[in-house]
Structure formats: C-alpha cells, structure tokens
Write a protein that holds these residues in place. Structure first.
Motif, short mmCIF file in Angstrom:
data_model
loop_
_atom_site.label_atom_id
_atom_site.label_comp_id
_atom_site.label_asym_id
_atom_site.label_seq_id
_atom_site.Cartn_x
_atom_site.Cartn_y
_atom_site.Cartn_z
N PRO A 163 -6.82 -4.06 0.13
CA PRO A 163 -6.40 -4.10 -1.26
C PRO A 163 -4.88 -4.08 -1.40
O PRO A 163 -4.19 -3.34 -0.71
CB PRO A 163 -7.02 -2.84 -1.86
CG PRO A 163 -7.08 -1.89 -0.70
CD PRO A 163 -7.34 -2.74 0.52
N THR A 164 -4.38 -4.91 -2.29
CA THR A 164 -2.95 -4.90 -2.62
C THR A 164 -2.68 -3.78 -3.63
O THR A 164 -3.58 -3.04 -4.03
CB THR A 164 -2.54 -6.24 -3.24
OG1 THR A 164 -3.18 -6.37 -4.51
CG2 THR A 164 -2.93 -7.40 -2.34
N GLN B 254 0.81 -1.22 0.00
CA GLN B 254 0.00 0.00 0.00
C GLN B 254 0.85 1.27 0.00
O GLN B 254 0.39 2.34 0.41
CB GLN B 254 -0.94 -0.02 1.22
CG GLN B 254 -1.91 -1.21 1.16
CD GLN B 254 -3.00 -1.17 2.21
OE1 GLN B 254 -2.80 -0.67 3.32
NE2 GLN B 254 -4.17 -1.70 1.87
N SER B 255 2.06 1.17 -0.55
CA SER B 255 2.99 2.30 -0.51
C SER B 255 3.18 3.01 -1.85
O SER B 255 3.91 3.99 -1.93
CB SER B 255 4.37 1.82 -0.03
OG SER B 255 4.99 1.00 -1.03
N ALA C 268 -8.90 2.39 -1.95
CA ALA C 268 -7.57 2.66 -2.47
C ALA C 268 -6.49 2.10 -1.56
O ALA C 268 -6.44 2.46 -0.37
CB ALA C 268 -7.36 4.16 -2.64
N PRO C 269 -5.62 1.24 -2.06
CA PRO C 269 -4.54 0.72 -1.20
C PRO C 269 -3.64 1.82 -0.67
O PRO C 269 -3.18 1.76 0.48
CB PRO C 269 -3.78 -0.24 -2.13
CG PRO C 269 -4.17 0.16 -3.52
CD PRO C 269 -5.56 0.69 -3.42
N PHE D 259 -5.75 -14.62 -1.29
CA PHE D 259 -5.95 -13.48 -2.17
C PHE D 259 -7.16 -13.74 -3.06
O PHE D 259 -7.36 -14.87 -3.54
CB PHE D 259 -4.73 -13.26 -3.09
CG PHE D 259 -3.50 -12.78 -2.38
CD1 PHE D 259 -3.30 -11.43 -2.12
CD2 PHE D 259 -2.51 -13.67 -2.00
CE1 PHE D 259 -2.15 -10.99 -1.48
CE2 PHE D 259 -1.35 -13.24 -1.36
CZ PHE D 259 -1.18 -11.90 -1.10
N LEU D 260 -7.95 -12.71 -3.31
CA LEU D 260 -9.04 -12.77 -4.27
C LEU D 260 -8.86 -11.64 -5.28
O LEU D 260 -8.58 -10.49 -4.89
CB LEU D 260 -10.40 -12.62 -3.58
CG LEU D 260 -10.79 -13.70 -2.57
CD1 LEU D 260 -12.16 -13.40 -1.99
CD2 LEU D 260 -10.78 -15.09 -3.23
N LYS D 261 -9.04 -11.96 -6.55
CA LYS D 261 -8.90 -10.97 -7.62
C LYS D 261 -10.25 -10.79 -8.30
O LYS D 261 -10.89 -11.77 -8.70
CB LYS D 261 -7.85 -11.46 -8.63
CG LYS D 261 -7.56 -10.49 -9.77
CD LYS D 261 -6.44 -11.06 -10.64
CE LYS D 261 -6.08 -10.15 -11.79
NZ LYS D 261 -5.00 -10.73 -12.62
#
Length: 535
Positions: free
Chosen positions: A235-236, A132-133, A159-160, A276-278
């Motif tokens: 979120p990634t 998240q950076s 928003a990540p 993880f889910l996409k």
C-alpha cells in the motif's frame, strides 16, 4: 529512541503517539480558531472562549498548555481533544460528537502503527520507504490517522505505515455484469477467469467491509472467488492505492509486515512489475469516505485525457489513470482503477520519493535528501524547478488544475539526491476549466501547490538548515512565469488560502467543499526598488 529500529517500551510509544497526534490537531486549532497573543512566547488566544494556549515549536507544535486562573496547565492528548471540542462549540454554536471520537481514534491508530513498525523489517526500496513513512500524516488535519473506528486487527495488516504487503483477492465477475472504461488489460494479466467471467482484483480490507452486501451475488453466481495473487502488493500512502512490484513476493527478502493468510488458494499469476491499482474503501480517511464514486469514475477518462495532453512535452510527468473495471451490481463497492506505474516516468539512475515523506521526522524517514543536501539552497531551487513549471503550465495553457499537494507529488532525485523531475498523480482530484471558474481553480492550485506543498517542504528544510531563507528562490521561480496573469498578484498578495479542515469536519461540510482562511504570504514581494516592477 528510533521507533523504526528499536522496540520501544509501551510508555515511550504512548508519549510518541501523543506527540504525533497532537501536532496536526494543534496546527488546525491555531490556524482556524486562534490568533497570536505573544508570538515570541508561543502564546495564542482562542477566539471561541478567549482562553490562552501556549505551545512549543511552530511547524509541529508540542506541549500544549492552557492558562487557568493565572497558572499554565499541561494538556494530555485527551485534554486537548476536549478543549478543541469546547472551542468549536463556542465558535460555531454547533455540537459534534463524531469528530472528537475520530481525533481519539487517530491517536490510538498512531500508537498501533508505532508498535507494529518497531517490529517490522524496513523495506529495502527507498521509494517504498517514502510512501510508507507518514506517521504524522496530513499536518493540518484534526484526525489524519483515523481508520474509521474499527478494531486495529481489521486494518493494521493493510497499513502502509506498518510496512504492510499482501496478496490481492481475485474475483470473477460474470461478463454480462462487467462495467469498464479505458485500458484495463493489465487486470487480465493477474490471473485467469473461467469462461463467461472477467477477472476483478479486490483489496482484502475492501471485501471485509462490504462482504455482507455481496452475499447474494456470490450465491447466484454473478460473482466468484478465484483465489489470490501469487505475489504481493504494497500500500502507498493513500492506503487504498497499492503498488504491484516484482520487488515484493510473499516470503521474499524484504520480509515486511504481511497480512494474515486466508483460506483462498494462490491461483493468480504474479502481479505485473510496474502498476498501481486504486480501490474503494468504505472508511473515512481524513475528510472523505474513500470510495471510488460513480460520478468521479464516469468523468475519469475525460479528465485523464486532458491531463495527459497537458503533460505532452512538459518537464514533469503524469501517472495516467488508464481506466476502471467494476460490477454493475456493486459499481462503487468493487471498482478498481488502473494507474501507470513509475516505469518510463522516472529516468534511469534516479530515485523517486513521495514528497510528503520529506516533511516527516528523521525517525520516520531518514532518507530525506533535503536534510542531507550539501548545498540546501541549490537543492531547494531544483525542487522548485521540478514542481512549479509543470503545474503552472497545465493550468494556464490547458485549463488543468492539478491537485498538486504533497501526497500527489513524487519527486525524482538523481544520485546526489537533487530533484530532477516531478511526477504528479490522481485524476480524481483534478479540476478542469471551465467546470470550475478560473478564479476558483487558481485558488485551489495555490492552496495545493504553494500552501500544502511548498510551504511544508520549505518549513521542513529550514529546520535542517536554519540559515537558509527559502522565499527569495520562490519569488525568482514565480517571476519566470510572468505569462501566467495570476502570478503577479500572487507575488504581491499579503495572504495565501489555508484550507480549514477542522471547521469543515466540525460543521459537517462535504469533503470536496474546500473553505479557506487567509494565511500570511511568506514569499510576498517586498515593496520598493526590489519589488514589483512598474507597469
């Protein structure tokens, strides 16, 4: 001022947003439409008009100025967007009103992210902080933070970069309309569906975007709203991919930015702790509308099996895309892909970090182990040992072309911050031989692994450690892989392929239709006694 820990004034956020948004746009302009004029002074000639552009810095250019009538004039971000549009019209003979709007949208998104980030508590988990950076984002894309032009209130809660976390919406799909392939059992653990229905999680933003298209399915009972998960996902960097972790609970200790509450009841069980889910998103992010496209889903299992087999016995690891589930009447709109979590892939006592985070600023990601390495050359050699061998072996021995760029690479570090393993992900971006030719596959691998990944990590590392020359270590690592026929030519090649995202978007080419421009090869083997050995 540190935008993570402080509450900067509006004018400070504006200046920071201008700088974050201008850097990748300048990178694109100089790579694709410019040529060096006075390199030592940062002066470039723009090929479309012949105008001179001056910048400061190299990896992340700043302070653009254009020379007019013998005088240098500073450019605001808006001025820069106008200049880029003029240059591309002159260079290509084509007009494009959509891309300049995306460039401006990207800058406004950065400003909104910086303002939100300044007020959000920082997550405790280092891996989450790395994902998240990405405030700057893709360093060679003209609008890396554009969010489809919608209002900030529509996307900011997800928003990540704003440290968001939120519950997933749970839907019930009538059993006769369910389409799935592979192992999707993890989805059923998220909650309970009534008899005759199967559970289908959905991203809240996804439902906001396509809700009107589903009205008939809700009305006739093919689709039900079952509430939302009791726990939250975060979120990634990919935005539409979320991580379900026990570490995040609504109202939990991390307290990062949450999506607004909804009227949907909390009926689901807590998410599995490592998954993880996409999802599909009908939003253009960088080059593509981020849907889970039918053609990609239909070949998902074949691709994932090939990569899984390639990584058997590999020093690296692969996050398997186990399967997908969707509804026949909204195949792409409601699709969800199930991916391995990091558990079992990162050894105990290690810390996984998104590789892309290592190229961000110290303000965005202060945890960067390469910046703090006591022996930066040893750190760099360890990074190369982790990321290069698995990717080359997958290509040469198995015909698997990984999309091994920074956002698909998770680097696992030991307690000292030294890389010990690479974890790769995203079967959607993988190519298989002979679906593509070996030459085309190799070019794509060189771009993703060497240009997008290694060159960027090396550039960031040498900013922290200016005395380090990273290229001898790259040559040594490549020379260990002499069994790969293409390696010798790569070591001797004067150029590398640089993807032209600006021209691709300006000309309206398909996002998957990569085009490359030759870039100087910084690790080219020197001629003579220290160069290529005689045949």
């Amino acid at each position: 001022m540190d935008p993570v820990d402080a509450n900067p004034p509006r004018d400070s956020i504006g200046a920071a947003a201008d700088a974050h948004a201008a850097a990748p746009l300048l990178n694109c302009l100089l790579r694709e439409a410019g040529e060096p004029a006075e390199p030592s002074a940062g002066v470039h000639r723009l090929r479309g008009s012949g105008r001179l552009l001056r910048v400061r810095g190299s990896r992340r250019p700043t302070h653009p100025e254009v020379r007019t009538e013998g005088v240098w004039h500073a450019l605001t971000h808006t001025d820069l967007v106008k200049l880029v549009a003029e240059e591309l019209r002159a260079l290509t003979g084509l007009a494009n009103s959509e891309l300049p709007a995306e460039m401006l949208d990207s800058r406004e998104a950065v400003a909104a992210l910086l303002a939100a980030r300044a007020q959000a508590p920082v997550p405790e988990d280092a891996y989450r902080r790395s994902e998240q950076s990405l405030i700057t984002g893709h360093p060679y894309h003209p609008a890396p933070k554009a969010r489809g032009g919608g209002p900030v209130t529509a996307w900011l809660p997800y928003a990540p970069e704003a440290y968001a976390h939120f519950p997933l919406v749970l839907l019930g799909v009538r059993e006769d309309a369910v389409v799935e392939e592979g192992d999707t059992a993890a989805l059923d653990a998220l909650g309970s569906a009534p008899p005759g229905y199967r559970l289908l999680p959905a991203h809240p933003w996804q439902l906001d975007l396509v809700g009107g298209e589903l009205a008939e399915a809700f009305a006739d009972g093919r689709l039900l709203r079952l509430g939302r998960t009791a726990g939250a996902a975060w979120p990634t960097a990919a935005i539409r991919t979320v991580y379900l972790s026990e570490a995040v609970r609504e109202g939990g200790h991390e307290g990062a930015r949450e999506a607004p509450s909804t009227s949907e009841p909390v009926t689901g069980r807590a998410p599995a702790s490592d998954l993880f889910l996409k999802f599909s998103l009908d939003v253009r992010i960088t080059n593509d509308i981020r849907r889970l496209w039918r053609h990609d889903l239909l070949r998902l299992r074949r691709t994932d099996r090939a990569v899984t087999e390639a990584f058997a016995g590999s020093p690296g690891a692969w996050l398997s895309d186990r399967g997908y589930r969707t509804a026949a009447f909204a195949f792409e709109e409601l699709a969800v892909l199930v991916r391995d979590g990091l558990g079992g892939h990162a050894p105990d006592g290690t810390t996984p970090l998104l590789a892309a985070a290592l190229t961000e600023s110290a303000e965005a990601f202060p945890d960067n182990p390469s910046a703090h390495a006591a022996d930066p050359e040893a750190w760099w050699e360890a990074y190369l040992r982790a990321v290069v061998p698995p990717a080359l072996a997958a290509f040469h021995a198995h015909g698997v072309v990984l999309e091994a760029h920074l956002q698909n690479t998770v680097i696992v570090c030991d307690a000292s911050g030294t890389p010990v393993q690479a974890v790769y992900r995203d079967a959607e971006g993988v190519k298989l031989l002979p679906d593509v030719t070996r030459a085309a596959g190799w070019e794509r691998l060189v771009y993703c692994l060497f240009v997008n990944n290694l060159l960027e990590i090396a550039g960031a590392m040498t900013e922290h450690h200016p005395t380090v020359d990273p290229w001898p270590a790259v040559r040594r690592e490549l020379e260990r892989h002499g069994d790969v026929p293409e390696v010798a030519d790569l070591l001797d090649s004067p150029t590398l392929p640089g993807k032209t995202n600006l021209l691709l978007r300006w000309t309206g080419a398909d996002g998957a239709a990569a085009r490359y421009r030759p870039l100087p090869n910084p690790f080219r083997r020197p001629p003579g006694p220290g160069g290529r050995p005689p045949a």
